[in-house]
Motif scaffolding. Sequence first.
Motif: not given
Length: 552
Positions: A191-210, A212-218
Motif C-alpha cells: 500500500p502507498e502508506d504501508g511498510y516495505g522490505g523483506a521482513y513484511i513478506a517473511d512475517i506474512a508467510r509465518r502468519v499463514d503457516d501458523s 489453523d485454517g485457510d486465511l483466504l476463507d476470511l
Amino acid sequence: MQPSDLSLAVLAAVRSAVARRAADVEVSEGDIVLERPRNRDHGDWATNAAMRFAKRVGVPPRELADDVAATLAEVDGIERAEVAGPGFINLTISAGAAGELARTIVEAGDAYGAGTALAGVRINLEFVSANPTGPIHMGGTRWAAVGDSLGRVLERQGAEVTREYYFNDHGAQIDRFAKSLVAAFKGEPTPEDGYGGAYIADIARRVDDSYDGDLLDLDDQTLQETFREHGVALMFDEIRRDLHEFGVDFDVYFHEHQVQSDGSVDRAIEVLRERGHVFEEDGAIWLRTTTFGDDRDRVVIRSNGQPAYFSGDLGYYQNKRDRGFDECIIMLGADHHGYVGRMMAMCAAFGDTPHVHLELMIGQMVNLIRGGQPVRMSKRAGTIVTMEDLVEAVGVDAARYSLVRSSADTPLDIDLELLTQRTNDNPVYYVQYAHARMSAVARNAEAAGVDRSEFDPSLLSHETESALLGALADFPRVLAQAAELREPHRVARFAEELAGLYHRWYDACRVAPQGDEPVGALNRTRLWLNDATGQVLRTALTTVGVSAPERM
C-alpha cells in the motif's frame, strides 16, 4: 588519599580559617569543590573554596587561601598546598598517599566507584518503545544502548531502576502494518502508506503457516485483524530477541491500551479536576496546560466521548506514579521536541516538579558511513538501517560502545569500516585491548613469581603512575556526574582516557622483572596498580554494557 578524604580535609581547613574571621559564616560539604588542574604540573587537585568565602568574611581571597593552604600542608598525605592566581589552592598528594588507592580498589572490587546519591530512589526508565511495525531502526538502537547504560549508571548510585518498554499495538501505524501484511500475503503491491522490505513478506508467510485454517476463507476485516494480531506478536518477538542479543532486557512491557482499561486515565482526570486544572468546553474535556507554560490547552476527551491521544499520556504518568516511582525518565526521538512543553505542563498540573519527577531526553539521529558514503538501506527492512544490520556489520560491543561514547543529544556519524579495524583508531578496540593487556600483564607476572604479597605505595612515584592513580581516583566522581547529568557517555570517555594512561604506563614501567632480576617490592606493588586499573576499566566497560576481554 581518596578524593573524599581530601575533600573532608579541605572542608576542615576552610571552616577553621573562616571561623577565625567570621563565626556566623557556615561552611558545608557542598561548598567544597575539587577539580583536576588542566596542567598536572600545578598539582593533583585544585579548589576555589577560599575565593568563595573571602568576600563573606571580608578579606582578600589570597589571604584566606594562604591560611587554608598552610593548614592543608600539615595534613598527612598532602605533599604540597600552594596558592595560585587570585586564590586557587593547588594540592599535590604524596606518592604514598596516592598509591594507597591501588590497594583500596583491588580490595573493593566492583564496589569501587559506587555512590549512594540515589539510594532509595525508584526510577522508571522508559526507552526504545518502538512500534512493532518493523525491526528496530538506528534511532531506537541508539536509545537501546544509551538507555541500558544510563540504567546501569543510575544503579551504580544506588537507584532502584525499572527499565520499561511502552508497547503500542494499536493505532494508524499498526493498521498500515496489518494492511501491508495482507498485501504481501495476497501478492499485491505494498500500500502507498504501508511498510516495505523483506521482513513484511517473511512475517506474512509465518502468519499463514501458523494459522489453523485457510486465511483466504476470511472476510477482509477478519483477515486484516488476524494479520494485525499475529503479525504484531511475531514482530514484537523479533524486537525482544534483537534487544536481548544486544544486551538489553526490560523489566516491564507496558501495553498502551492498559491505561484506558485499568482506569488510569479516569483517575488522572479526576486528580487534575480536583486540582482545578480540568474544564469543559464545546462538549470536550480539556486540561488547562497554558497555566504551566504550554502554548495552548490540550483536549483530553473529545466531544464525541473518545479519548484524545494526550489522555494516554496523563493516564500513563498517573499509572507510573501510582506504581510508586519517584522519578520518571522518558527517552524520545529527535522528532519529539514539540512534546516537551505539554508533558512538563502536565507534570506541573499534577503538582509534581518538571524535570525532576518527569524528565524527557531527546536523542538525535545516527548516520552510518562506509567507505565515506552513507549507508541508507537495509537488505531486510528495505528503507531503513536496523539494529540487526549494525550488529551484523561490527558486533555487539563495537555497536554499543560507538553509540554510547557520544552525547545522545548530538547527531552521530558511525564509520563502519573504522569499527572493524584492530587498530588504536578504533575506540572500542583501543579500550578493550588495554584490558586484555592488563590481563596479560597479570598472567605474565604470575608466571614470573610476582604476587600481591607486598605493597609499598610510596614506590609508585613514576610520573605515569601518578597520572594513572589520579584517573583512578577520579572514577567515583565520573560515575556520580554521569548519573546526575544523565550522560553515560562520560563513563565511556573516561574508559578511553584510562586506557591511554595505562598504555603509557605500560611503556614506561614493568611489573615482571627482566632476565635474572629478582622479584622485589616494586614488582609486587606495581601488580597492585595493574590489577586496580584492570578493575576500574572493567567496571567502566560493564557500566556501558561492553565486555572486558582478557585476550584479544
